[in-house]
Design an enzyme around this catalytic site. Structure first.
Site, PDB file in Angstrom:
ATOM      1  N   SER A 198       0.789  -1.227   0.000  1.00 51.69           N
ATOM      2  CA  SER A 198       0.000   0.000   0.000  1.00 51.69           C
ATOM      3  C   SER A 198       0.820   1.276   0.000  1.00 51.69           C
ATOM      4  O   SER A 198       0.336   2.319  -0.432  1.00 51.69           O
ATOM      5  CB  SER A 198      -0.946   0.007   1.208  1.00 51.69           C
ATOM      6  N   HIS A 226      -5.315  -3.609  -2.708  1.00 51.36           N
ATOM      7  CA  HIS A 226      -4.978  -2.604  -3.715  1.00 51.36           C
ATOM      8  C   HIS A 226      -4.790  -3.195  -5.111  1.00 51.36           C
ATOM      9  O   HIS A 226      -4.467  -2.467  -6.046  1.00 51.36           O
ATOM     10  CB  HIS A 226      -3.715  -1.852  -3.293  1.00 51.36           C
ATOM     11  N   LYS A 258     -11.786   0.603  -2.222  1.00 51.53           N
ATOM     12  CA  LYS A 258     -10.712   1.142  -3.053  1.00 51.53           C
ATOM     13  C   LYS A 258     -11.182   1.139  -4.506  1.00 51.53           C
ATOM     14  O   LYS A 258     -11.940   2.007  -4.897  1.00 51.53           O
ATOM     15  CB  LYS A 258      -9.435   0.357  -2.786  1.00 51.53           C
TER      16      LYS A 258
END
Length: 381
Positions: free
Chosen positions: A172, A200, A231
């Site tokens: 991240s 992610h 996300k």
């Protein structure tokens, strides 16, 4: 009764220490005007009118909240549909929803590991993975970042009856990607399970945005696959996907699942819509990939201190907290929002601007960012 003076002194000492180190975090109310290069909304789906409409309609039909935990009466048909869709997307037998990614990692590790378990963490794993291990009581060892040889050495020395390798998919703060193939291989060599937190990666990498693991690696190679919904999918919450035995176990024993209210139904409805968009409209991902390539090419031309990432997370490694704060202030005054990341989130001496690119950005947006970064590099280094 007067408040304990010792407690006040303890809090003041912690505050003063962090402020002196230039590591004190502050919250700013987000304004709509600045260019946003700090959000993890990689595909822009949080701003998609279809996703927003699905959330509103879900809340209108099913209520603003679920009303209870999944195991009482808060598990609705929309939750079941979302779990089935997430399982199919990731090529798993089952999936289980959690309220946040942090709660998912706490619950999974607490439910699976104990004092007879050895957990092997990449040194740059997310804090929630480290905290989940601590909660479980397992013995944790941290191998050098993306160093499979170091991991193998640590595992060879372990005498624990159960071994679990844990890694982010996309890291991240650095934006680089774990070597999933090598992690699968070394885990199997040492009779260990493998857990990948692909928070992610999902929606951004892989076939149909299915992430670093995707459908290439099944439950026998990567038994525990974690993803977040806040996300690339643009909503909120998280899930774990795996075989039925794993999901049944977590349903019974993951305390952060059992003892919390289920996800609001409007969020589940919005996530289903976002998931449909991700799978049917690859142009959002393709646009993001072009942005990443363009930004990196121009940043390298300007000799900016760019990290080694091919994902939307593009770190500029500035080193000291003071240098970082000068750059961040210059960007803020220019109306550009970028994450200013300092210790303890990253190791000492590795403060960086964490730039995140989105499919919503235009080439003009990126050029504005590059112009200010170039000025910072020339004037306030």
């Amino acid at each position: 009764m007067p408040v304990s003076k010792a407690w006040h002194e303890r809090l003041i000492s912690a505050r003063d220490t962090r402020q002196c180190a230039q590591q004190w975090r502050t919250r700013r109310i987000r304004q709509p005007a600045p260019l946003d290069f700090a959000s993890n909304d990689y595909l822009g789906l949080a701003q998609d009118s279809r996703v927003q409409a699905a959330q509103a309609e879900g809340a209108r039909r099913l209520g603003a909240g679920a009303g209870a935990s999944h195991l009482v009466n808060g598990h609705l048909a929309i939750h079941e549909a979302l779990e089935e869709a997430l399982a199919a997307w990731t090529g798993r037998e089952r999936a289980l929803l959690f309220s946040t990614g942090y709660m998912a990692n706490l619950g999974i590790l607490q439910a699976l590991a104990d004092t007879h378990t050895a957990i092997f963490h990449d040194r740059l794993n997310h804090a929630s993975l480290l905290d989940g291990s601590a909660l479980s009581g397992a013995r944790s060892r941290r191998y050098h970042h993306n160093d499979i040889d170091d991991l193998s050495r640590l595992m060879a020395r372990s005498i624990s009856t159960h071994k679990l390798v844990v890694s982010d998919g996309v890291f991240s703060m650095d934006g680089d990607i774990a070597d999933i193939a090598a992690l699968v291989r070394v885990s199997q060599q040492h009779d260990a399970w493998l857990m990948i937190d692909d928070a992610h990666g999902l929606g951004v990498t892989g076939v149909n945005g299915s992430g670093c693991v995707g459908t290439r690696w099944g439950s026998t190679q990567v038994p525990i696959l974690v993803g977040t919904l806040g996300k690339a999918l643009g909503t909120a919450g998280a899930f774990v996907a795996g075989d039925a035995l794993l999901i049944d176990h977590l349903t019974q024993f993951a305390r952060s699942y059992v003892y919390t209210t289920a996800q609001p139904p409007g969020i589940a409805a919005a996530t289903l819509e976002a998931l449909t968009i991700v799978q049917r409209e690859p142009e959002h991902r393709e646009r993001l990939e072009r942005h990443i390539g363009y930004f990196r090419e121009e940043a390298m031309r300007l000799n900016l201190p760019l990290g080694n990432s091919l994902t939307p997370i593009q770190p500029l490694l500035l080193g000291s907290e003071s240098r970082l704060l000068r750059w961040a202030e210059r960007l803020h005054l220019a109306g550009i929002d970028v994450g200013a990341i300092r210790p303890p989130t990253v190791p000492r001496g590795e403060s960086r601007l964490r730039i995140t690119l989105s499919a919503l950005h235009s080439r003009s947006d990126i050029n504005q960012l590059l112009e200010i970064l170039d000025a910072c590099h020339e004037e306030v280094s």
